[in-house]
Structures are given as C-alpha cells and as structure tokens.
Design a protein around this motif. Sequence first.
Motif, PDB file in Angstrom:
ATOM      1  N   THR A 214       0.844  -1.205   0.000  1.00 14.31           N
ATOM      2  CA  THR A 214       0.000   0.000   0.000  1.00 14.31           C
ATOM      3  C   THR A 214       0.877   1.252   0.000  1.00 14.31           C
ATOM      4  N   ALA A 215       1.883   1.246   0.865  1.00 18.68           N
ATOM      5  CA  ALA A 215       2.764   2.416   0.963  1.00 18.68           C
ATOM      6  C   ALA A 215       3.488   2.657  -0.365  1.00 18.68           C
ATOM      7  N   LEU A 216       3.923   1.566  -0.985  1.00 18.29           N
ATOM      8  CA  LEU A 216       4.635   1.703  -2.258  1.00 18.29           C
ATOM      9  C   LEU A 216       3.691   2.261  -3.337  1.00 18.29           C
ATOM     10  N   GLY A 217       2.459   1.771  -3.338  1.00 18.46           N
ATOM     11  CA  GLY A 217       1.465   2.249  -4.310  1.00 18.46           C
ATOM     12  C   GLY A 217       1.134   3.713  -4.102  1.00 18.46           C
ATOM     13  N   ILE A 218       0.850   4.080  -2.852  1.00 14.15           N
ATOM     14  CA  ILE A 218       0.510   5.476  -2.548  1.00 14.15           C
ATOM     15  C   ILE A 218       1.721   6.372  -2.806  1.00 14.15           C
ATOM     16  N   GLY A 219       2.888   5.883  -2.444  1.00 13.10           N
ATOM     17  CA  GLY A 219       4.120   6.656  -2.667  1.00 13.10           C
ATOM     18  C   GLY A 219       4.310   6.966  -4.140  1.00 13.10           C
TER      19      GLY A 219
END
Lengths: 664, 124
Positions: A214-219
């Motif tokens: 999720t963090a990688l996607g949002i980032g």
Amino acid sequence: MPELGRAALALCLGLALYALVAGAYAAKTRRRRLARSAQNALLAAFGATGVASIVLLAALLRNDFSFTYVAEHTSRELPTAYTISAFWGGQEGSLLLWLLILTGFSAAAVALSRRTAADLLTWVVPVLGLVATFFAFMLVVVSSPFDTQLATADGAGLNPSLQNPYMMIHPPCLYLGYVGLTIPFAFAMGALLARRTDELWIVATRRWTLFAWTALGIGQLLGSHWAYVEVGWGGYYAWDPVENAALMPWLAATAFLHSVMIQEKRGMLKVWNVLLVILAFCLALFGTFLTRSGVVSSIHSFTQSPLGGWFLGFITLIIAGSLALVITRLPILRSKTRMESLVSREATFLYNNLLLVALCLTILWGVAFPILSEAVHGEQITVSSPYYNFFLRVFGLPLLVLMAIGPLVAWRRASLRSLGRSFAWPAGLALVVGAVLLVLGAGSSWIGLVAYTFCAFVLGSIGYEFVRGTRARRALTGGSWVAAFVELVGRNRRRYGGYIVHAAIVLLAIGIIGSSAYDTVRERTLAPGQSLAISHYVVKYDQLVRRNGPNATEFRAILDVKKNGSSVGTLESGKNSYRAEDQVSNEVGIRSDPLTGEDLYVITDQINKNGTIAFKVFVKPLVNLIWISGLVFLLGSLVALWPSAAEQRRLAARYHELRALARA
Amino acid sequence: MSALAFAIGALLAVTCVVFVALPFIREPDPAEDRLDEPGALERRALELAEERDRALSALKELEFDHRTGKVSDKDYHELVGPLRARVAEALRALEPTAQPSVRDSGPGEGVRGNREVPPRIANG
C-alpha cells in the motif's frame, strides 16, 4: 554533535552485526538466551539509529553548516518544512531514513512476533540483522551524513524541484514500501532456514506485505502528482528508470498478494510464493541501487557515488543466497495438491501472476538495457516510452480482463453454464458502455475504446459481486440491505477490500487512458492580450507579474480562462528563480474541473525579454481520476488490512491447539 | 566530542549493551537454555490443522458461492461431497485419542496425543 551521530551509527552497526552473528549461532545451536539477546540487539539498533536521526534533524533545524550534509542540502532561507524534508533530500540522509525505517520495522516485527511466531523469529532475526548490517555499514564507512567541514555562512540550498509539499510525504512513503518488503523476505527466508513448510510465515507477514505494498502504491501516486504539478513537463509518469524502480517491486508484490491466496486456500505454489517475495525484495534493493549508483540518468536519482558497487555486491549476495536456500529446500516445498481446472479462481490468479511478472520483467529489461548496452558496447542505449507503452498494453489489457473474470469464477472449477450466468450482466454492461463510447467519439483511439470497455467489465463484475453477496447475506440473516452489506464486507475483508482496490485500479486506468489517449496539446508564443484556443477553452495571456517569495523570485503569467464561451476565472503559470540554489523551476498553472475530472494545464515554457511568453497548453480529460484512485486504493487497502476478529480467533485456535498438543 | 555528546553517547552505548545482555543478566544460570522447537509431531499437527482450516474455509466458500449463484447446482453437488469428506478426514486426523503418542506419524496417518485435548474447530 556529529561525533554523537557517528557513534550512534557505529553502535547500530555493532548491534546489527551482533543480531546477525549471534542470532544465526543461537538459531543453529538452539540457545534460548542468546536468541533473545540477538532480538534485543535489533530493538536496540532502532534506538541507536533514532539517536543518529535526531542528531541529523537537529543539525538541519539549527542550520549547522559544519555538517557537510546540512551545508549541501539546505540554506538559511529554506522554509522549515523543506529543511526537514532535506533529511531525505540527499544521498546520506535518505540512507539514514532507510536504516531508521528498517530497524523500526525489525523492532516492531520482533515485538509483534515474539509470542505468535517465536520459533520462526529465531531465524528471522539474523536475516534482518544481515540487511541492517549492510545499511549501517554503508552509513558508517561509505556514505556518512555526519561528515564535517569548516562551517560556511550559508548552505547551497535544496534542489528547487524538491521544494514541494509532496516531497514531505512521497519519499518516506516509498521508503515505507521498499523497506517494508524486507519483513516478508526475512520471514520467508527464516521459514526456509528453519525448514518450516507451513503457513506461519505468511500469517505473520500478511499485514506487513499489504502495508508495504500500500505504501509503495501510494508513494508512487504521490510521486506522480509531484511530477505533474512540479516538474512541469505535462505528464505524471515518464517511464523514468527510478520511477520504474518503484513500480517493479510493487508489481512483484501484487503478484505475491494474489498467489499467496492460492497457497492459503489450496496449499499450492509454495516455491512460487517464496520466489516472488525474493523478487520483490531484490527489486526494492535494485531500486535503491539505481537511485544511488548514478548508472542511469534520472531526475529522481542522486549524484554519482561509490555506493553502486556495494549495492550490486549485496544484491548479488541476496539473490545467490536466497536462491540456493530455495533449491536446497525444494523437496519439502512441493505441493501435494494440484490445480483441478484451468477455469477456476486459482487459475485466474495464476494467469494474473504470469502477466504481472512478465510486465515486471519486461520493465526490468528496459531499465537494465542501458546499463547492459554500456557494459557490452560502451554506449548507453536508452529504452524509451514506446517500448514500455507497448508492453503495458500487451500485458495490461489482459490483466484488466482477468480482474473482471477473477471475481466471477469459483475456486476449484467452474462450468461454462455457471460462468455464462455470472458473466451475462457485467459483460452486457461492458458492451453497452463500449457502444455508447463509440457513438460519443471514443473510437478516435481504438486502444482507449477497448480499455474503457474492459474497465466497464471490471466495474460491472465488482458491482455484481457486491450485489450478489449482499443479497445472499441478507437472505441468510435478514435485516436491512446496509446491514447485510456491512456484514458481507466484515466477514471477508480481504476479498472485498481487494475488490475496492480493483475499482481503484480501474479508476487509475480510466484516468491514464483519458489523459493520454484523448488529450489535446497546443504550443504558442503569446504577447499580452493575445489568446490561444484549445478544445473548449480560450486562454488569454493578460500580464506578467514579478514578486518575491520566501526564497525565490516568482514570475507569473496571469491568464484569463474561458470555457465554452463563459469566463471561469484566472490562472497563474510561470517560473521561480531560486536565489540560494541559483536555479529556475517551472510552476505550472492547473485548472481542475471537479465535475468532469478534466484539467487545463499550462506550462510557461519560456519568458522572452520582449514580454512575450512561449506557452504549452494541455487539456487532459479525466486526469483527476488518477488522484482519486489513490484515495479509493487506500480505502480498499485499509479494509483489507483491518484485523478480522473471526480470523484472529481461527488462527489463535490453530496455534493454541498445537501448543496444547506439544505440551501433552 | 563535546562533554554532552560524550555523555549521551556513553549512556546510549551502556544502555544498549545492558539491554542486549539482559537475557543473561536475568537468568545467569538457567535450568534450561534450549529453544522450544516444534518436533515432527507438532509440525505434522500443524499441517493437519492447516489442512482442516483450508477444507472448512473451502466448504464455507462453496456454500456461499452457491447461494450467490456463482456456483451452479450441478457444480455444487459435484464439489461439496469431496470437500465434506476432506473436512471429515482432516478432523478425524486431528482427533485426540487415549492411545499412546505417535512421535512421527506418516502423511496419511492422524496425529494422536497422549492425553485428551478437546478439538477446537475454527469458526472463521
């Protein structure tokens, strides 16, 4: 205080090394106190890295230019928020952030798994220790943020393109993703080292993987928006090597999140899942290598540094070590079950995996090709957008179709008759949408028309799944539709959270297709009072104003905008001239239409001495759906991440039983 | 190094060393210093528990998919029998008996504890 920073990092290196060596020895010889001591070393390493980080942050906030890092990345004029973001704005600081997050995650993983996965953790600690040792070594020996110099009167400032609110959150968010992938990797390796073939490592890391993904996607979405509003070239994704470096581990992790369900539901693909975790982690390291080595030219990369060779060596070690481990454990990883049918949910997950990994490796080839071509021919041959766009279509369109088909197909096998019944509504909706779009003129891009039809198919199948599920739940329990819907999602958060994420991917696809296949662009040099017509807009250049910002001189063209003949206000577009950094940045003008999701996007290409300005103007339909998709993506991820009491009870019962059995 | 930096650094180092040595300080001479390791029996039981949970979850999913109409009556009747048999088999394999323990049961055998352990069936 630079000595304190250096000492804290040296201490962290010692602790990480201890966690590696003592942890491995304890796991091998089954020594309980030594294993616990190695776990404590990882927790303490987080404390030591925290102290080093506080020292650097304090130096940044105090404008202590005796720190070389502070002098090279800040200035007295730099606003405080950007002074803080300078922590990760440079090579050494961003490495320190990597280590801080890594030791923080390691400490959290140790604390959370001490009770639930104690025997597995024994082997996880040395793996985490190995990764932490590498990063601490880099910071202590190769690239220290605590190098000192004779204090200068002022610093060099921060790169203007990094002086954007998105840089406060985009890099840390990406790092949470990159570093987060270390935890599933460490648990997978720990399970192999401990010769565990059960699902404990998956259970222990399920939320870690989802969180990192999720963090990688949002980032990446935040990075895209930063590029859109700050870099000022008219787009949001340029297939830049460093952008690709974040996309690749995300794709590998996406494949893993799907295939791990096959292992959980059917006990299959154990080797494949471990390989995907290794791939995702190695790609995260490769991304870090690309950003720091200087081997590729990118707006996102740091300057050339001696880090590249070290990183390459470490990546090689990780690949060789983990693959050797997988090969030695192959006999115990073989699945006892087989796929029953090629038309089943698990089969669609497998196809989706193949496509995702193929797309990932295709991008990897594109990223690595310039490096390889330089190594072989001595000339760097860059792979450009058409290559990536071609393969995005080749693999992306079938992926969209699979996203529509997957939810409609049952596990194990499905007959053609039941498939036909499930497909009727969503496929019918897709065909109607396709026909309507064709009538409305969307046929100007056949790829866009096909993709939109597939998007409608996906949304139709997701909607149909929610409707059918809610109806069935209501028939079972009675009550209102809302209560049945809430219960439906609550009882299977991962599945329905996943559907929401699929809806986000469709919104993203609609936004990308609309803004790339159906956009309009015009370039013209205008004098004050002159206008430019584009699509249903008329943009009139009114005047150029000059004003002083906190650390830059701002030049702004004031533009009157009319849409369909009616005035919709003014827009500012121009450039900033940064005083300390002696650099100029583009400051684009964007007018968003909240109803249609369309943007009018104005770039001030060149301000001429005679008062004329060369403008580049875009109309980008549906582009705002890309940013909205980020919110939907986050919502879906949170639904999937939210702990389920029923699942907790089930897992607690499973492991409690076993403990009882062991004690018997 | 300034005195303050030295003091903080020394305090940090001492704290870390004490924290790392804590397991040895707390238990200088323990009766047992071996890590618990799942034996063959426990590993086999875990496999069976996972198999049972998997079968139960598959059965629940099949029932729900049948109710929603995703699985036709014909498919349902073909799939439900073998799944129920698998659930029953997995439950039987985990069922505790009063027989002596089998330390290393084969893949097709059940796991038998040497005292009564009530089976706890997953409800997820």
